[in-house]
Write an enzyme that holds these catalytic residues in place. Structure first.
Site, short mmCIF file in Angstrom:
data_model
loop_
_atom_site.label_atom_id
_atom_site.label_comp_id
_atom_site.label_asym_id
_atom_site.label_seq_id
_atom_site.Cartn_x
_atom_site.Cartn_y
_atom_site.Cartn_z
N ASP A 105 0.92 -1.03 0.03
CA ASP A 105 -0.09 -0.06 -0.01
C ASP A 105 1.03 1.18 0.01
OD1 ASP A 105 -3.28 0.30 1.47
OD2 ASP A 105 -2.21 1.94 0.30
N ASP A 206 -2.89 4.65 -2.67
CA ASP A 206 -3.89 5.31 -1.73
C ASP A 206 -4.33 6.72 -2.24
OD1 ASP A 206 -5.03 5.21 1.24
OD2 ASP A 206 -3.90 7.15 1.36
N GLU A 248 -6.86 3.78 -5.77
CA GLU A 248 -7.87 4.01 -4.83
C GLU A 248 -8.30 5.39 -5.59
OE1 GLU A 248 -7.44 5.27 -0.93
OE2 GLU A 248 -9.62 4.62 -0.32
N HIS A 320 -10.52 -2.15 4.66
CA HIS A 320 -10.61 -1.71 5.87
C HIS A 320 -11.05 -0.41 6.25
CE1 HIS A 320 -7.67 0.66 3.39
NE2 HIS A 320 -7.63 1.44 4.35
N ASP A 321 -11.63 0.28 5.29
CA ASP A 321 -12.43 1.58 5.59
C ASP A 321 -14.09 1.45 5.74
OD1 ASP A 321 -10.28 3.31 3.29
OD2 ASP A 321 -10.09 3.28 5.68
O1 TEU Z 1 -8.79 6.68 2.18
C1 TEU Z 1 -9.29 7.42 1.46
C2 TEU Z 1 -10.63 7.95 1.93
O2 TEU Z 1 -11.04 8.88 1.46
C3 TEU Z 1 -11.43 7.25 3.09
O3 TEU Z 1 -10.68 7.50 4.27
C4 TEU Z 1 -12.95 7.85 3.14
O4 TEU Z 1 -12.84 9.06 3.32
C5 TEU Z 1 -13.68 6.97 4.05
O5 TEU Z 1 -12.84 6.31 5.11
C6 TEU Z 1 -14.79 6.47 3.67
O6 TEU Z 1 -15.12 5.32 4.42
C7 TEU Z 1 -7.63 6.06 2.17
C8 TEU Z 1 -7.29 4.85 3.05
O7 TEU Z 1 -7.84 3.82 2.66
C9 TEU Z 1 -7.61 5.17 4.31
O8 TEU Z 1 -7.52 4.27 5.40
C10 TEU Z 1 -6.70 6.50 5.13
O9 TEU Z 1 -7.28 6.81 6.20
C11 TEU Z 1 -6.86 7.60 3.91
O10 TEU Z 1 -6.97 7.21 2.67
C12 TEU Z 1 -5.84 8.66 4.14
O11 TEU Z 1 -4.71 8.02 3.89
#
Ligand code: TEU
Length: 540
Positions: A105, A206, A248, A320-321
């Site tokens: 990542d 990311d 992403e 994971h989000d």
């Molecule tokens: O996520 C991008 C992001 O925009 C997400 O965090 C989204 O806003 C939200 O979580 C929707 O559920 C990436 C990574 O996957 C995330 O884990 C990081 O926190 C973020 O970027 C910052 O690096």
């Protein structure tokens, strides 16, 4: 064991299945309650048995963990709590021995404020690293504009040491990198080459569609120079055409994705787009709305048909989000296993590269925690912001239960024993008590488990050309319960049919499939009806 893919060919990922590991929650081996690299090595046989071809590792580089590793302070060092560089080299080697590629990542949009570059940048405006970040002059009482950060608050923070504001789309501790600066870009490309030399065979990028930001115009996604930067990144860093790269891109649409995943490898292999993920919300993700199945089907139809022969789809429902999909769109009660298998059938029958998030193959579920036990910076900032705006505690907690990112981050459930076998110490985030009956040990030994259903789906992708390359035709687009589509090549024809609801519903198998072979099903078929969450694939 499944036949291994020939990864010496560009496009090997088009019949691959990847597995995402959130290292912090996967397996702890030293009793500190936090997952580590040795813990991943310990379960490589489990993953080889599942049949996956690559592991997307959420960040393992050194970090103060303000955003659980998405705030990197050393792009070439390992976060010591996860282990050492030797552990990382061992993981790469052990995985490779099993035909499993490691995909790292890469967080290229921002670094940690504890990164050497930012610490230098704070020293003076003339420091050679100052321009690695995005600064604006001003006075401490008036930010350059009213842009809001993804994790709450302003996107601007005042740095007294240089008398300027710095830009951060995410947390205060995640200053955005300045991609307008060719020196910064060169540093990032050299860092990527460092990892390729170590045997990394791919990268997840990311928020990659946010790197060409124009803060004065309030542009964060899809900036004017984005594809220029991506093509340079591909040329300068991803020069081996067999590296798999997945960006992403929350702001992606089909037309943009044709550029991102162009077959000429000019940018990336594919992107994670989120159009399907954003359907069951009203504005912000925290404001839950019912899912319209016809709208979901329309989204998948546009992406399947839009990229067929012109790009490449990723296929995912969990990461994971995101909250656990069986709790979000399935039924994590009575029909947990059957609905999890239905959701998997729906997504694994499509054209693209599927990504399985750790625990999805077990039908792990969401969790409800007391407020003080939540870890995620996004959740904690949301709670403070919404309470300050007058929301009730109960309404904010309900949003967190439904959409909080910690739902996906509870420790992997290996056994029904203490801490689900994740750690001998105090887990950094509570283990879901339902590990008593939702765990890998039980499912590996149960041929009817969700785990074995995923094994079958993964194997089908490698065996069935129509799944890999067939055209996509949506059936009954307006039906509110049934998600049915066909995948067709000249010679092979597959019907995928899913009852997306908890209600029994009428469905008559098309005449052409009356005597078709059943490739997979989550329950015995009944004539003319689909039971709640019933799913199957038929081939003729
Ligand atoms: O996520 C991008 C992001 O925009 C997400 O965090 C989204 O806003 C939200 O979580 C929707 O559920 C990436 C990574 O996957 C995330 O884990 C990081 O926190 C973020 O970027 C910052 O690096």
């Amino acid at each position: 064991m499944y036949k291994r893919l020939d990864k010496s060919k560009h496009g090997w990922w088009e019949s691959a299945v990847f597995y995402q590991i959130y290292p912090k929650s996967f397996q702890d081996t030293d009793g500190d309650g936090i997952g580590d690299l040795k813990g991943i090595i310990q379960h490589l046989d489990y993953l080889e048995n599942l049949g996956i071809d690559g592991i997307w590792l959420s960040p393992i580089c050194d970090s103060p963990q303000a955003d659980n590793g998405y705030d990197i302070s050393d792009y070439r060092g390992i976060y010591p709590v996860f282990g050492s560089m030797e552990d990382m080299e061992e993981l790469i080697a052990q995985a490779k021995r099993r035909g499993i590629s490691i995909i790292m990542d890469l967080v290229l949009n921002h670094s940690s404020d504890e990164h050497f570059w930012f610490q230098q940048a704070l020293k003076s405006r003339e420091n050679p690293y100052h321009d690695y970040y995005v600064w604006r002059d001003g006075t401490p009482d008036c930010p350059p504009n009213d842009m809001r950060a993804c994790f709450g608050g302003s996107t601007w923070t005042w740095a007294e040491s240089v008398g300027q504001w710095y830009f951060h789309q995410f947390a205060v501790k995640q200053p955005d990198l300045n991609w307008e600066n060719p020196k910064l870009r060169r540093e990032l490309y050299d860092m990527i080459r460092f990892w390729v030399e170590k045997g990394i065979e791919g990268f997840r990028l990311d928020v990659i569609d946010q790197i060409a930001k124009e803060p004065d115009l309030k542009i964060t996604g899809n900036g004017p120079r984005l594809h220029e930067f991506l093509r340079e990144l591909s040329r300068e860093a991803f020069c081996e055409k067999c590296l798999v790269t997945v960006g992403e891109a929350w702001g992606a649409d089909v037309e943009r994705a044709k550029l991102y995943s162009a077959p000429d490898a000019s940018e990336m292999s594919m992107v994670f787009q989120f159009e399907h993920i954003c359907l069951d919300q009203q504005g912000e993700k925290w404001d839950v709305a019912p899912l319209s199945l016809p709208r979901l089907k329309n989204v998948f139809q546009r992406w399947q048909n839009g990229l067929h022969g012109q790009g490449w789809n990723s296929l995912f429902l969990d990461n994971h989000d995101l909250p656990r999909i069986v709790s979000r769109w399935g039924d994590d009660g009575l029909y947990r296993e059957r609905s999890a298998k239905m959701l998997a059938t729906m997504i694994h029958g499509m054209e693209g590269t599927p990504y399985i998030y750790q625990g999805e193959e077990l039908a792990m579920t969401n969790i409800r925690l007391p407020l003080e036990e939540y870890d995620d910076i996004e959740t904690k900032n949301l709670y403070s912001e919404r309470i300050a705006r007058g929301y009730s505690h109960e309404s904010v907690m309900n949003s967190i239960y439904a959409r909080g990112r910690d739902n996906a981050r509870t420790p992997m459930q290996w056994t029904d024993g203490e801490n689900a076998g994740f750690t001998s110490g105090k887990p950094w985030l509570p283990v879901n008590p339902n590990h008593a009956f939702i765990n890998a040990a039980q499912q590996v030994n149960d041929p009817n488990s969700v785990y074995h259903y995923y094994r079958q789906l993964i194997a089908l992708r490698k065996e069935q050309t129509a799944i890999q390359k067939g055209t996509f035709t949506l059936l009954c687009p307006d039906d509110e319960r049934v998600f049915a589509y066909t995948r067709d090549t000249e010679q092979e024809h597959i019907l995928v049919v899913c009852n997306f609801s908890g209600e029994e519903t009428a469905f008559v198998v098309p005449e052409a499939y009356r005597s078709a072979e059943t490739l997979i099903e989550n329950m015995e078929a009944s004539e003319g009806v689909l039971k709640p969450y019933e799913a199957r694939m038929l081939k003729r």
